[in-house]
Scaffold this active site. Structure first.
Site, PDB file in Angstrom:
ATOM      1  N   HIS A   1      -4.875  -5.653  -8.234  1.00 52.30           N
ATOM      2  CA  HIS A   1      -5.795  -4.541  -7.774  1.00 52.30           C
ATOM      3  C   HIS A   1      -7.221  -5.197  -7.763  1.00 52.30           C
ATOM      4  O   HIS A   1      -7.696  -5.909  -8.678  1.00 52.30           O
ATOM      5  CB  HIS A   1      -5.518  -3.398  -8.571  1.00 52.30           C
ATOM      6  CG  HIS A   1      -6.437  -2.018  -8.217  1.00 52.30           C
ATOM      7  ND1 HIS A   1      -6.007  -1.365  -7.229  1.00 52.30           N
ATOM      8  CD2 HIS A   1      -7.626  -1.603  -8.767  1.00 52.30           C
ATOM      9  CE1 HIS A   1      -6.994  -0.464  -7.159  1.00 52.30           C
ATOM     10  NE2 HIS A   1      -8.181  -0.511  -7.748  1.00 52.30           N
TER      11      HIS A   1
ATOM     12  N   ASN B   1       1.345  -5.966 -10.354  1.00 54.20           N
ATOM     13  CA  ASN B   1       0.441  -5.334  -9.112  1.00 54.20           C
ATOM     14  C   ASN B   1      -0.954  -6.151  -9.155  1.00 54.20           C
ATOM     15  O   ASN B   1      -1.681  -6.230 -10.085  1.00 54.20           O
ATOM     16  CB  ASN B   1       0.029  -4.082  -8.917  1.00 54.20           C
ATOM     17  CG  ASN B   1      -0.553  -3.455  -7.748  1.00 54.20           C
ATOM     18  OD1 ASN B   1      -0.385  -3.877  -6.624  1.00 54.20           O
ATOM     19  ND2 ASN B   1      -1.375  -2.763  -8.288  1.00 54.20           N
TER      20      ASN B   1
ATOM     21  N   MET C   1       0.684  -1.109   0.024  1.00 54.88           N
ATOM     22  CA  MET C   1      -0.087  -0.022   0.063  1.00 54.88           C
ATOM     23  C   MET C   1       0.819   1.494  -0.097  1.00 54.88           C
ATOM     24  O   MET C   1       0.350   2.345   0.573  1.00 54.88           O
ATOM     25  CB  MET C   1      -1.034  -0.175   1.070  1.00 54.88           C
ATOM     26  CG  MET C   1      -1.822  -1.367   1.325  1.00 54.88           C
ATOM     27  SD  MET C   1      -2.862  -1.488  -0.385  1.00 54.88           S
ATOM     28  CE  MET C   1      -4.334  -0.776  -0.055  1.00 54.88           C
TER      29      MET C   1
ATOM     30  N   GLU D   1      -9.004 -13.352  -6.717  1.00 56.29           N
ATOM     31  CA  GLU D   1      -7.595 -13.096  -6.849  1.00 56.29           C
ATOM     32  C   GLU D   1      -6.651 -14.251  -6.603  1.00 56.29           C
ATOM     33  O   GLU D   1      -5.610 -14.084  -7.116  1.00 56.29           O
ATOM     34  CB  GLU D   1      -7.160 -12.032  -5.570  1.00 56.29           C
ATOM     35  CG  GLU D   1      -7.918 -10.501  -5.917  1.00 56.29           C
ATOM     36  CD  GLU D   1      -7.381  -9.561  -4.820  1.00 56.29           C
ATOM     37  OE1 GLU D   1      -6.708  -9.978  -3.726  1.00 56.29           O
ATOM     38  OE2 GLU D   1      -7.610  -8.557  -4.938  1.00 56.29           O
TER      39      GLU D   1
ATOM     40  N   ASP E   1      -1.827   2.652 -10.946  1.00 53.80           N
ATOM     41  CA  ASP E   1      -2.748   1.710 -11.342  1.00 53.80           C
ATOM     42  C   ASP E   1      -3.121   1.657 -12.864  1.00 53.80           C
ATOM     43  O   ASP E   1      -4.281   1.505 -13.344  1.00 53.80           O
ATOM     44  CB  ASP E   1      -4.091   1.733 -10.628  1.00 53.80           C
ATOM     45  CG  ASP E   1      -3.915   1.282  -9.143  1.00 53.80           C
ATOM     46  OD1 ASP E   1      -2.888   0.461  -8.787  1.00 53.80           O
ATOM     47  OD2 ASP E   1      -4.703   1.645  -8.262  1.00 53.80           O
TER      48      ASP E   1
ATOM     49  N   LEU F   1       5.874   3.376  -4.639  1.00 52.66           N
ATOM     50  CA  LEU F   1       7.213   3.485  -4.927  1.00 52.66           C
ATOM     51  C   LEU F   1       7.735   4.501  -5.819  1.00 52.66           C
ATOM     52  O   LEU F   1       7.138   5.033  -6.787  1.00 52.66           O
ATOM     53  CB  LEU F   1       7.760   2.188  -5.495  1.00 52.66           C
ATOM     54  CG  LEU F   1       7.339   1.021  -4.713  1.00 52.66           C
ATOM     55  CD1 LEU F   1       7.379  -0.370  -5.660  1.00 52.66           C
ATOM     56  CD2 LEU F   1       8.587   0.770  -3.796  1.00 52.66           C
TER      57      LEU F   1
HETATM   58  C1  GAR Z   1      -5.966  -7.369  -2.098  1.00 52.20           C
HETATM   59  O1  GAR Z   1      -7.163  -7.435  -2.308  1.00 52.20           O
HETATM   60  C2  GAR Z   1      -5.326  -6.580  -3.142  1.00 52.20           C
HETATM   61  O2  GAR Z   1      -6.181  -6.644  -4.356  1.00 52.20           O
HETATM   62  C3  GAR Z   1      -5.453  -5.207  -2.551  1.00 52.20           C
HETATM   63  O3  GAR Z   1      -5.070  -5.346  -1.205  1.00 52.20           O
HETATM   64  C4  GAR Z   1      -5.373  -6.628  -0.735  1.00 52.20           C
HETATM   65  C5  GAR Z   1      -4.388  -7.326   0.023  1.00 52.20           C
HETATM   66  O4  GAR Z   1      -4.890  -8.514   0.557  1.00 52.20           O
HETATM   67  N1  GAR Z   1      -4.615  -4.249  -3.233  1.00 52.20           N
HETATM   68  C6  GAR Z   1      -4.832  -3.015  -3.446  1.00 52.20           C
HETATM   69  O5  GAR Z   1      -5.882  -2.605  -2.778  1.00 52.20           O
HETATM   70  C7  GAR Z   1      -3.788  -2.060  -4.105  1.00 52.20           C
HETATM   71  N2  GAR Z   1      -4.134  -0.925  -4.509  1.00 52.20           N
HETATM   72  P1  GAR Z   1      -3.423  -9.406   1.004  1.00 52.20           P
HETATM   73  O6  GAR Z   1      -2.712  -8.857   2.020  1.00 52.20           O
HETATM   74  O7  GAR Z   1      -4.537 -10.652   1.830  1.00 52.20           O
HETATM   75  O8  GAR Z   1      -3.082 -10.369  -0.090  1.00 52.20           O
END
Ligand code: GAR
Length: 187
Positions: free
Chosen positions: A107, A105, A88, A172, A143, A91
């Site tokens: 998303h 990444n 989060m 995911e 993104d 970079l």
């Molecule tokens: C995931 O759902 C990912 O898509 C999101 O954070 C979550 C992390 O879950 N990423 C974002 O929102 C990036 N902008 P995790 O730590 O359980 O893998």
């Protein structure tokens, strides 16, 4: 098959990291997770690195020197793929020049829709019929890099932010490994 050295960046729960570690145990999965990077020393996901004897490095993004140390570590470890999995932090731009086309990444939306944070809330406010998740290359714009893989589901009338998160994260688990297979099938 010679696997590519990969690293996974996390900030929190690490469910994608857990899944990628599991996948990487399959002999035909293209990557081996060599290191984990976290900007948060309390990230729950670090437990998966520890349990699987994967080295992890903590970065302090408030200290300007971190990017130099991080880059050196990734080069020294011969990292060929950088997976941002719930990382989060943004970079610095010079990092992308060094690892062009090597950073991906995940998303939780159907990019280019809903870049940035609070995706589930915005999906509901916008009364979207469908949502999903996207794995994309990372470039200097948030993104906005080319999509590698995307998966979709229909939003149900009774969905709330919590149920959307559960459904999205279930997808995911499928889309991240699929994207990694795709990268190495076509490159
Ligand atoms: C995931 O759902 C990912 O898509 C999101 O954070 C979550 C992390 O879950 N990423 C974002 O929102 C990036 N902008 P995790 O730590 O359980 O893998």
């Amino acid at each position: 098959m010679v696997k590519k050295n990969a690293c996974v960046f996390i900030s929190g729960t690490g469910s994608n990291l857990k899944n990628l570690i599991l996948q990487s145990r399959n002999y035909n999965f293209p990557i081996n997770i060599k290191i984990v990077i976290s900007n948060n020393r309390n990230a729950f996901g670090l437990i998966y690195a520890k349990r699987n004897a994967i080295r992890y490095f903590l970065i302090n993004t408030k200290n300007d020197k971190y990017i130099h140390q991080l880059t050196n570590t990734l080069i020294k470890e011969k990292i060929e793929l950088i997976c941002l999995a719930g990382f989060m932090k943004i970079l610095p731009k010079k990092f992308f020049d060094l690892f062009r086309k090597k950073i991906i990444n995940i998303h939780p939306s159907l990019l280019p829709k809903f870049k940035g944070l609070n995706t589930y809330k915005r999906v509901l406010e916008n009364k979207e019929k469908k949502t999903g998740c996207t794995v994309h290359y990372v470039n200097k714009k948030l993104d906005s890099g080319n999509t590698i893989c995307q998966k979709t589901f229909y939003v149900a009338p009774n969905d709330d932010e919590f149920s959307l998160k559960i459904k999205t994260q279930r997808l995911e688990r499928v889309v991240f490994p699929e994207a990694i297979f795709k990268i190495y099938r076509y490159n």
